[in-house]
Each structure stands twice: as C-alpha cells, then as structure tokens.
Design a protein around this motif. Structure first.
Motif, PDB file in Angstrom:
ATOM      1  N   GLY A   1       0.804  -1.220   0.000  1.00  0.00           N
ATOM      2  CA  GLY A   1       0.000   0.000   0.000  1.00  0.00           C
ATOM      3  C   GLY A   1       0.831   1.262   0.000  1.00  0.00           C
ATOM      4  O   GLY A   1       2.010   1.255   0.320  1.00  0.00           O
ATOM      5  N   ASN A   2       0.199   2.343  -0.413  1.00  0.00           N
ATOM      6  CA  ASN A   2       0.819   3.663  -0.426  1.00  0.00           C
ATOM      7  C   ASN A   2       2.100   3.679  -1.277  1.00  0.00           C
ATOM      8  O   ASN A   2       3.096   4.282  -0.880  1.00  0.00           O
ATOM      9  N   ASN A   3       2.061   3.018  -2.407  1.00  0.00           N
ATOM     10  CA  ASN A   3       3.192   2.932  -3.348  1.00  0.00           C
ATOM     11  C   ASN A   3       4.413   2.224  -2.770  1.00  0.00           C
ATOM     12  O   ASN A   3       5.520   2.375  -3.277  1.00  0.00           O
ATOM     13  N   ARG A   4       4.247   1.467  -1.683  1.00  0.00           N
ATOM     14  CA  ARG A   4       5.356   0.725  -1.094  1.00  0.00           C
ATOM     15  C   ARG A   4       5.283  -0.735  -1.490  1.00  0.00           C
ATOM     16  O   ARG A   4       4.204  -1.335  -1.504  1.00  0.00           O
ATOM     17  N   PHE A   5       6.480  -1.269  -1.787  1.00  0.00           N
ATOM     18  CA  PHE A   5       6.595  -2.646  -2.230  1.00  0.00           C
ATOM     19  C   PHE A   5       7.711  -3.316  -1.446  1.00  0.00           C
ATOM     20  O   PHE A   5       8.734  -2.695  -1.163  1.00  0.00           O
ATOM     21  N   VAL A   6       7.492  -4.582  -1.095  1.00  0.00           N
ATOM     22  CA  VAL A   6       8.459  -5.344  -0.313  1.00  0.00           C
ATOM     23  C   VAL A   6       9.121  -6.364  -1.230  1.00  0.00           C
ATOM     24  O   VAL A   6       8.439  -7.091  -1.963  1.00  0.00           O
ATOM     25  N   PHE A   7      10.455  -6.409  -1.143  1.00  0.00           N
ATOM     26  CA  PHE A   7      11.256  -7.335  -1.938  1.00  0.00           C
ATOM     27  C   PHE A   7      12.024  -8.259  -1.006  1.00  0.00           C
ATOM     28  O   PHE A   7      12.609  -7.799  -0.016  1.00  0.00           O
ATOM     29  N   ASN A   8      12.005  -9.545  -1.313  1.00  0.00           N
ATOM     30  CA  ASN A   8      12.819 -10.502  -0.574  1.00  0.00           C
ATOM     31  C   ASN A   8      14.223 -10.473  -1.157  1.00  0.00           C
ATOM     32  O   ASN A   8      14.396 -10.554  -2.369  1.00  0.00           O
ATOM     33  N   ILE A   9      15.203 -10.369  -0.281  1.00  0.00           N
ATOM     34  CA  ILE A   9      16.603 -10.328  -0.692  1.00  0.00           C
ATOM     35  C   ILE A   9      17.314 -11.534  -0.096  1.00  0.00           C
ATOM     36  O   ILE A   9      17.115 -11.854   1.078  1.00  0.00           O
TER      37      ILE A   9
ATOM     38  N   SER B   1       9.694  -7.948  10.433  1.00  0.00           N
ATOM     39  CA  SER B   1       8.504  -8.449  11.127  1.00  0.00           C
ATOM     40  C   SER B   1       8.050  -7.524  12.251  1.00  0.00           C
ATOM     41  O   SER B   1       6.889  -7.565  12.650  1.00  0.00           O
ATOM     42  N   LYS B   2       8.937  -6.683  12.754  1.00  0.00           N
ATOM     43  CA  LYS B   2       8.595  -5.763  13.838  1.00  0.00           C
ATOM     44  C   LYS B   2       7.917  -4.484  13.340  1.00  0.00           C
ATOM     45  O   LYS B   2       7.398  -3.714  14.138  1.00  0.00           O
ATOM     46  N   ILE B   3       7.916  -4.263  12.025  1.00  0.00           N
ATOM     47  CA  ILE B   3       7.281  -3.068  11.470  1.00  0.00           C
ATOM     48  C   ILE B   3       5.768  -3.264  11.515  1.00  0.00           C
ATOM     49  O   ILE B   3       5.249  -4.251  10.999  1.00  0.00           O
ATOM     50  N   LYS B   4       5.079  -2.323  12.126  1.00  0.00           N
ATOM     51  CA  LYS B   4       3.630  -2.446  12.276  1.00  0.00           C
ATOM     52  C   LYS B   4       2.877  -2.135  10.986  1.00  0.00           C
ATOM     53  O   LYS B   4       1.878  -2.757  10.689  1.00  0.00           O
ATOM     54  N   ASP B   5       3.371  -1.142  10.243  1.00  0.00           N
ATOM     55  CA  ASP B   5       2.676  -0.730   9.020  1.00  0.00           C
ATOM     56  C   ASP B   5       3.691  -0.254   7.993  1.00  0.00           C
ATOM     57  O   ASP B   5       4.174   0.878   8.071  1.00  0.00           O
ATOM     58  N   CYS B   6       4.006  -1.097   7.039  1.00  0.00           N
ATOM     59  CA  CYS B   6       4.992  -0.764   5.999  1.00  0.00           C
ATOM     60  C   CYS B   6       4.530   0.369   5.099  1.00  0.00           C
ATOM     61  O   CYS B   6       5.353   1.016   4.448  1.00  0.00           O
ATOM     62  N   SER B   7       3.244   0.603   5.051  1.00  0.00           N
ATOM     63  CA  SER B   7       2.738   1.618   4.132  1.00  0.00           C
ATOM     64  C   SER B   7       3.048   3.040   4.581  1.00  0.00           C
ATOM     65  O   SER B   7       2.805   3.975   3.826  1.00  0.00           O
TER      66      SER B   7
ATOM     67  N   LYS C   1       9.286   6.935 -12.887  1.00  0.00           N
ATOM     68  CA  LYS C   1      10.247   5.831 -13.012  1.00  0.00           C
ATOM     69  C   LYS C   1      11.316   5.877 -11.920  1.00  0.00           C
ATOM     70  O   LYS C   1      12.478   5.627 -12.151  1.00  0.00           O
ATOM     71  N   LYS C   2      10.888   6.207 -10.694  1.00  0.00           N
ATOM     72  CA  LYS C   2      11.834   6.307  -9.578  1.00  0.00           C
ATOM     73  C   LYS C   2      11.492   5.295  -8.491  1.00  0.00           C
ATOM     74  O   LYS C   2      10.334   4.977  -8.249  1.00  0.00           O
ATOM     75  N   VAL C   3      12.571   4.829  -7.837  1.00  0.00           N
ATOM     76  CA  VAL C   3      12.452   3.890  -6.725  1.00  0.00           C
ATOM     77  C   VAL C   3      13.205   4.488  -5.540  1.00  0.00           C
ATOM     78  O   VAL C   3      14.376   4.835  -5.664  1.00  0.00           O
ATOM     79  N   TYR C   4      12.516   4.625  -4.415  1.00  0.00           N
ATOM     80  CA  TYR C   4      13.102   5.179  -3.201  1.00  0.00           C
ATOM     81  C   TYR C   4      13.183   4.070  -2.152  1.00  0.00           C
ATOM     82  O   TYR C   4      12.147   3.547  -1.735  1.00  0.00           O
ATOM     83  N   ILE C   5      14.374   3.725  -1.720  1.00  0.00           N
ATOM     84  CA  ILE C   5      14.542   2.699  -0.699  1.00  0.00           C
ATOM     85  C   ILE C   5      14.170   3.303   0.651  1.00  0.00           C
ATOM     86  O   ILE C   5      14.714   4.319   1.063  1.00  0.00           O
ATOM     87  N   ARG C   6      13.238   2.662   1.347  1.00  0.00           N
ATOM     88  CA  ARG C   6      12.775   3.160   2.645  1.00  0.00           C
ATOM     89  C   ARG C   6      13.287   2.315   3.801  1.00  0.00           C
ATOM     90  O   ARG C   6      13.405   2.796   4.925  1.00  0.00           O
ATOM     91  N   PHE C   7      13.567   1.026   3.546  1.00  0.00           N
ATOM     92  CA  PHE C   7      13.984   0.134   4.621  1.00  0.00           C
ATOM     93  C   PHE C   7      14.745  -1.038   4.018  1.00  0.00           C
ATOM     94  O   PHE C   7      14.330  -1.585   2.996  1.00  0.00           O
ATOM     95  N   ILE C   8      15.837  -1.406   4.665  1.00  0.00           N
ATOM     96  CA  ILE C   8      16.527  -2.665   4.394  1.00  0.00           C
ATOM     97  C   ILE C   8      16.784  -3.281   5.750  1.00  0.00           C
ATOM     98  O   ILE C   8      17.301  -2.628   6.658  1.00  0.00           O
ATOM     99  N   GLY C   9      16.419  -4.528   5.915  1.00  0.00           N
ATOM    100  CA  GLY C   9      16.641  -5.177   7.207  1.00  0.00           C
ATOM    101  C   GLY C   9      16.492  -6.677   7.111  1.00  0.00           C
ATOM    102  O   GLY C   9      16.122  -7.229   6.069  1.00  0.00           O
ATOM    103  N   THR C  10      16.773  -7.315   8.227  1.00  0.00           N
ATOM    104  CA  THR C  10      16.601  -8.760   8.288  1.00  0.00           C
ATOM    105  C   THR C  10      15.105  -9.065   8.298  1.00  0.00           C
ATOM    106  O   THR C  10      14.271  -8.179   8.543  1.00  0.00           O
ATOM    107  N   HIS C  11      14.789 -10.308   8.066  1.00  0.00           N
ATOM    108  CA  HIS C  11      13.396 -10.732   8.103  1.00  0.00           C
ATOM    109  C   HIS C  11      12.817 -10.441   9.491  1.00  0.00           C
ATOM    110  O   HIS C  11      11.686  -9.963   9.626  1.00  0.00           O
TER     111      HIS C  11
ATOM    112  N   TYR D   1      16.714 -11.202   3.997  1.00  0.00           N
ATOM    113  CA  TYR D   1      16.577  -9.760   4.150  1.00  0.00           C
ATOM    114  C   TYR D   1      15.318  -9.305   3.422  1.00  0.00           C
ATOM    115  O   TYR D   1      14.863  -9.947   2.478  1.00  0.00           O
ATOM    116  N   ARG D   2      14.804  -8.162   3.863  1.00  0.00           N
ATOM    117  CA  ARG D   2      13.663  -7.544   3.205  1.00  0.00           C
ATOM    118  C   ARG D   2      14.020  -6.111   2.877  1.00  0.00           C
ATOM    119  O   ARG D   2      14.702  -5.436   3.641  1.00  0.00           O
ATOM    120  N   LEU D   3      13.533  -5.656   1.754  1.00  0.00           N
ATOM    121  CA  LEU D   3      13.741  -4.282   1.322  1.00  0.00           C
ATOM    122  C   LEU D   3      12.375  -3.704   0.995  1.00  0.00           C
ATOM    123  O   LEU D   3      11.599  -4.320   0.263  1.00  0.00           O
TER     124      LEU D   3
END
Length: 98
Positions: free
Chosen positions: A52-60, A90-96, A76-86, A65-67
C-alpha cells in the motif's frame, strides 16, 4: 527505473556483508526495468508484495533480508525506505507509512 540513492545499500552492506551480492543484483535488475504497474514488478520479482501507499516489499537473499521501497511509476523512480533482516521487518507495524 532510477533508484534514488545507492548509499542506503552501501551502508547496509557494510553491516551485513553477506547481503552484498544479492543487494547489488537487485539494484542492477531494477535499473534495467521499465515498470508501469505492480504486475510489471511481479514479472521481475515474483515474490514482491504491494503493501500500500506505493510501497513494495522485496525478498533479498532468499528471504534473509527484506527491502521496502516506494515505486513511483510515472517518474520511473524507486526510493529505498527500509533494508533489514526478516526479523527486523517483522517488527514493522505498518509498511505503508515508512
């Protein structure tokens, strides 16, 4: 697509050296893409999720890891908001909102 700032990746690689090759491969793949919608992202990264909210999760590195990135299709732009372990992801309440 254009990734706005590679610095987040470089900083993360310094902390987690085993993420180096997978994150660089992700970066290289994104640069070669021309996405117009989520379906385009899924064709490139089959396990990507739209949170949601133009955010996408990628498995690394197979899901070690998750990005989370904001993808703006029109510019055509991609803004990295988070990189972390799985576990950190999992501790993020709302990725959006990150």
């Amino acid at each position: 697509m254009r990734i706005v700032t590679f610095n987040k990746i470089k900083e993360y690689i310094q902390i987690h050296p085993d993420s180096d090759t997978p994150l660089r491969n992700w970066y290289k793949n994104i640069k070669e893409c021309d996405w117009n919608c989520f379906a385009d992202i899924r064709r490139t990264f089959g396990s990507a999720d739209n949170v949601g909210n133009n955010r996408f999760v990628f498995n690394i590195k197979g899901n070690d890891y998750r990005l989370v990135a904001i993808v703006i299709f029109a510019s055509k732009k991609v803004y990295i908001r988070f990189i972390g372990t799985h576990e950190e992801y999992s501790k993020i309440k709302d990725c959006s909102i990150i």
